[in-house]
Design a protein around this motif. Sequence first.
Motif, PDB file in Angstrom:
ATOM      1  N   LEU A 345      42.274  52.026  50.851  1.00 54.18           N
ATOM      2  CA  LEU A 345      42.243  52.388  49.439  1.00 54.18           C
ATOM      3  C   LEU A 345      42.010  51.171  48.550  1.00 54.18           C
ATOM      4  O   LEU A 345      41.292  51.240  47.542  1.00 54.18           O
ATOM      5  N   LYS A 346      42.589  50.043  48.923  1.00 52.55           N
ATOM      6  CA  LYS A 346      42.411  48.822  48.137  1.00 52.55           C
ATOM      7  C   LYS A 346      40.942  48.410  48.093  1.00 52.55           C
ATOM      8  O   LYS A 346      40.440  47.957  47.058  1.00 52.55           O
ATOM      9  N   LEU A 348      38.465  50.498  48.250  1.00 52.97           N
ATOM     10  CA  LEU A 348      37.805  51.461  47.372  1.00 52.97           C
ATOM     11  C   LEU A 348      37.856  50.988  45.925  1.00 52.97           C
ATOM     12  O   LEU A 348      36.849  51.004  45.214  1.00 52.97           O
ATOM     13  N   TRP A 349      39.026  50.540  45.469  1.00 49.64           N
ATOM     14  CA  TRP A 349      39.154  50.060  44.091  1.00 49.64           C
ATOM     15  C   TRP A 349      38.284  48.826  43.852  1.00 49.64           C
ATOM     16  O   TRP A 349      37.603  48.726  42.836  1.00 49.64           O
TER      17      TRP A 349
END
Length: 816
Positions: A345-346, A348-349
């Motif tokens: 997820l990190k 993705l950001w």
Amino acid sequence: MAMWQGAMDNRGFRQGSFSSFQNSSSDEDLMDIPGTAMDFSMRDDVPPLDREVEEDKSYNGGGIGSSNRIMDFLEEPIPGVGTYDDFNTIDWVREKSRDRDRHREITNKSKESTWALIHSVSDAFSGWLLMLLIGLLSGSLAGLIDISAHWMTDLKEGICTGGFWFNHEHCCWNSEHVTFEERDKCPEWNSWSQLIISTDEGAFAYIVNYFMYVLWALLFAFLAVSLVKVFAPYACGSGIPEIKTILSGFIIRGYLGKWTLVIKTITLVLAVSSGLSLGKEGPLVHVACCCGNILCHCFNKYRKNEAKRREVLSAAAAAGVSVAFGAPIGGVLFSLEEVSYYFPLKTLWRSFFAALVAAFTLRSINPFGNSRLVLFYVEFHTPWHLFELVPFILLGIFGGLWGALFIRTNIAWCRKRKTTQLGKYPVIEVLVVTAITAVLAFPNEYTRMSTSELISELFNDCGLLDSSKLCDYENRFNTSKGGELPDRPAGVGVYSAMWQLALTLILKIVITIFTFGMKIPSGLFIPSMAVGAIAGRLLGVGMEQLAYYHQEWTVFNSWCSQGADCITPGLYAMVGAAACLGGVTRMTVSLVVIMFELTGGLEYIVPLMAAAMTSKWVADALGREGIYDAHIRLNGYPFLEAKEEFAHKTLAMDVMKPRRNDPLLTVLTQDSMTVEDVETIISETTYSGFPVVVSRESQRLVGFVLRRDLIISIENARKKQDGVVSTSIIYFTEHSPPLPPYTPPTLKLRNILDLSPFTVTDLTPMEIVVDIFRKLGLRQCLVTHNGRLLGIITKKDVLKHIAQMANQDPDSILFN
């Protein structure tokens, strides 16, 4: 890269000897296989675990008066230990463990002082700073490439006397002598025939322009292939298959280096300007990843950890697509769907942030002068009708058929290039293809223009101000709808354009097969979109004329009234472009998002989705692999596709090495081998690492040690400590036993030993083993039976087994 210090501190085993090993020249497997039989029976003479040295605590081994003769030199990091050889796969588990240890240490220290707290904050912020730099550099290079390619493409046809640095469009912008009908002609822009023979009329002038067009194309192509061949061989091709492989954990040194970046940037401009059937979008992903890799060296956090660096490269790939298509969200989805192997997820950001900065930078440069990120932004918003889903699905079927055909023929041609004399003459091949392309392209205005301009014209819907042949309709100015035109009968220009586009379609389909894969930078997105856009525009004009002449048909009269603007041919071109690109790459979600960001056609998501899904279904029915996966397999890269299911009922014992009736694995014992024994095994094998066992007889597993770490550690010990000779004993145990007096110093290498290698039993189903390799990114997995070492499965073994089960050539997997 700093050495990996194993966090686990298990007690060692001791006992046993290693007396025989066999030479091997094979480099197919990770381990050598010597000739002894395996005994799986339980033995009573296995020494107890956690055996302590019973002598006085002050005794340190090595005989009388030698209290410092055991060398544990790995208390300090050694340069090179924990790094990887070229064309090898990283150990994801080890890299993530190292990063957690580093982060834990920084967090603990941050509580001790203000400086440590500042260091902790800067460490956390460094990832965002790196994304900012990648976005700025990628956007700047993309703008430079766009402007340069536009100018050099026009250079083949003429030059601006008012300033040679202006391309054709910019040259005529401020001219006072431009007419509406001939807006591309102005006194400041001179064709080569005007410069050479002072006239632009007649057959001789046509021949001069023809000759100069072919000459410039050959010059650009020759410079591109020569620079690639001499300075950066890795700068050729699209780069996306190799990027996918690198992101899966494979090491290709130099592929993302500074020379590759410089040469790829220069030669990409030359290749696009030569008029070959290729695009710059795929190579821009490679360029952005080069930027990411180079900038990683400014931050220890990413320079010293291969797994963290691959998170950065995933974000850089998103930035590359963002500047290639002006589609930041599509870039993030492309990285997630198509190229990334590990995408937390990190990431993705950070990918979103990098794509945002890259798009903003490109927009600030404004390379096309239209305040847009791309050349082919559409302005029409005419609604589509339910019946039109039928031709849209037909375009999807065409895209799937074209994608499957292209992949098969291109892979066959590339395989021929690799296995015959053709591959030895890349310069000649490029020049021949360029010459054929230029000679066939010049007479047709749609093949002579750049592919991006062609797509822009095909996407465009005809308005009152358009002077293109595609807009040469009868009764063109008889309209009461302002700038919008109703369906109308096609004029002579439209019919002429249809024939020219049909010839362009045939040329693009054929010549792209031979162009993609040559030793120059070559992307596939734009040629694929061009094929689909031409087919879509042809179908769109056909539907438009059908609706005009047969308005009374049931399928039309319910929603298309006389004189209404019912059919939009430009929309059909958009849908066809998406269908063909989807058929070649097998993209779905990211493709639709890229297309509506690319064109601004938000109302047309459903037609784009229908075409993309249909093309994928049709193409998958004819062949499961997309073009990038097919090139990965062609090159023998060890890429384990996460999207494919393993449905066969085989066991680990069916895949592991050694097989039944084969000799034993080469192993190291924990406390009975000399430096000479280990160096002999290293010199006679080519494998990446060795299991460490208690003894040859017991085969009780202790751990796993990498070949590279062994070599570096032994060389470093010979340099830094006197007395380490070939007869020195190597210990992988925590404690060393007492040695007789006057023996050479021993060497303690426990800290380079992986004490927790992944193991499975011999009866583990292969579908579980494949899942473990995919999800944990393993290089190898040891196979045990009742706790004793039985064999090993490497990533290469898994890939060969999958290929064998799919009736493919298992020997096509070249690397581990």
